[in-house]
Design an enzyme around this catalytic site. Structure first.
Site, short mmCIF file in Angstrom:
data_model
loop_
_atom_site.label_atom_id
_atom_site.label_comp_id
_atom_site.label_asym_id
_atom_site.label_seq_id
_atom_site.Cartn_x
_atom_site.Cartn_y
_atom_site.Cartn_z
N GLY A 224 5.77 2.40 -10.29
CA GLY A 224 4.88 3.56 -10.28
C GLY A 224 4.95 4.40 -11.55
O GLY A 224 4.46 5.52 -11.62
N PHE B 246 0.82 -1.23 0.00
CA PHE B 246 0.00 0.00 0.00
C PHE B 246 0.85 1.27 0.00
O PHE B 246 0.35 2.35 -0.27
CB PHE B 246 -0.92 0.02 1.23
CG PHE B 246 -2.18 -0.82 1.10
CD1 PHE B 246 -2.37 -1.65 0.01
CD2 PHE B 246 -3.17 -0.76 2.08
CE1 PHE B 246 -3.53 -2.42 -0.12
CE2 PHE B 246 -4.34 -1.51 1.96
CZ PHE B 246 -4.52 -2.35 0.87
N LYS B 247 2.12 1.14 0.37
CA LYS B 247 2.98 2.33 0.49
C LYS B 247 2.29 3.34 1.41
O LYS B 247 1.73 2.95 2.43
CB LYS B 247 3.32 2.88 -0.89
CG LYS B 247 3.88 1.79 -1.81
CD LYS B 247 4.42 2.29 -3.10
CE LYS B 247 4.99 1.11 -3.91
NZ LYS B 247 5.70 1.50 -5.10
N GLU C 251 12.42 -5.73 -8.35
CA GLU C 251 11.63 -4.55 -8.69
C GLU C 251 12.54 -3.51 -9.35
O GLU C 251 13.18 -2.72 -8.65
CB GLU C 251 11.01 -3.94 -7.42
CG GLU C 251 10.07 -4.87 -6.69
CD GLU C 251 9.04 -4.10 -5.87
OE1 GLU C 251 7.85 -4.35 -6.06
OE2 GLU C 251 9.42 -3.22 -5.06
P1 13P Z 1 3.86 -0.20 -8.61
O1 13P Z 1 3.05 -1.45 -8.78
O2 13P Z 1 3.05 1.00 -8.25
O3 13P Z 1 4.76 0.03 -9.80
O4 13P Z 1 4.82 -0.44 -7.36
C1 13P Z 1 5.60 -1.58 -7.28
C2 13P Z 1 6.20 -1.65 -5.94
O5 13P Z 1 7.06 -0.85 -5.59
C3 13P Z 1 5.74 -2.70 -5.02
O6 13P Z 1 6.56 -2.79 -3.89
#
Ligand code: 13P
Length: 238
Positions: free
Chosen positions: A167, A9-10, A161
């Site tokens: 993002g 979720f950040k 990642e």
């Molecule tokens: P996004 O799916 O928004 O690109 O983010 C990936 C992420 O950093 C998951 O930890």
């Protein structure tokens, strides 16, 4: 092995909206007959011990390697244990690059939570300039991000990642994911997730990549309907 799906979720969702999300996710998983575990990393303020019928496992996006103490703004083991949380994300690129966590600190955190038997989702991935410098530069960068990490830890889940795909809406191609996962698998033979703009439209092709054991999803996981649509795909393709 069933695919591992995790939602990061950040800095999104509140305590109330996370509780509602978990309820809707659990209901949706029941409807889909989704039995594999789903990992959820909500913000620290939303951590809780949720009662669910489905296998929803809540982890912390970050924690300080301490039981408790004077570390303003951080949470430690005591705050995690209150909710029975034994899963933590370590090494996310946003913590490395925005919060300035060094490899030695990341490795210290890893060792500390490993010592306490945590499941650790450990993230590695190169920034754009390294990717542009070629495959050997990427390999060297990833090797450095594994420095000080026990790559044989049985509760380690790896996540690749690429920073340039997080993002940004820019997903790595299946070929690039396959090639990079092969490099990482040679360095660390643990389950390996891909993360970086995974969404309902591309999750099937990403999870079909040889050597891809699941997905760590940011943006597209924040809406429960989008998350459930991805779980439906995972269930169908398994
Ligand atoms: P996004 O799916 O928004 O690109 O983010 C990936 C992420 O950093 C998951 O930890």
């Amino acid at each position: 092995m069933s695919k591992i799906v995790a939602a990061n979720f950040k800095t999104n969702h509140t305590r109330a909206s996370t509780a509602e999300y978990v309820r809707a996710l659990d209901e949706g998983m029941g409807r889909l007959g989704y039995e594999a575990p789903v990992y959820l990393f909500p913000p620290a303020t939303a951590l809780d011990s949720f009662e669910t019928a489905g296998d929803i496992r809540v982890g912390a996006q970050n924690a300080y390697p301490t039981v408790k103490g004077s570390f303003t703004g951080e949470i430690g083991l005591e705050q995690l244990e209150e909710f029975g949380i034994d899963t933590v994300l370590v090494g996310h690129s946003e913590r490395r690059h925005i919060l300035g966590e060094s490899q030695s600190f990341v490795a210290e955190k890893f060792a500390w939570f490993k010592e306490r038997g945590f499941t650790i989702f450990y993230c590695i991935g190169e920034p754009l300039e390294v990717r542009e410098a070629g495959e050997e530069a990427v390999r060297r960068y990833l090797v450095e991000q594994l420095e000080g990490i026990d790559t044989e830890y049985e509760k380690l889940v790896m996540a690749y990642e690429p920073v340039w795909a997080i993002g940004t809406g820019k997903t790595a191609t299946p070929d690039l994911i396959e090639a990079t996962h092969a490099v990482i698998k040679r360095l660390c033979d643990r389950p390996l997730l891909y993360g970086g703009s995974v969404k309902p439209a591309n999750i099937a092709e990403i999870l079909a990549v040889p050597g891809c054991d699941g997905a760590l999803i940011g943006t597209a996981s924040w809406e429960v309907s989008s998350m459930l649509s991805m779980l439906e795909t995972v269930n169908r393709e398994k």
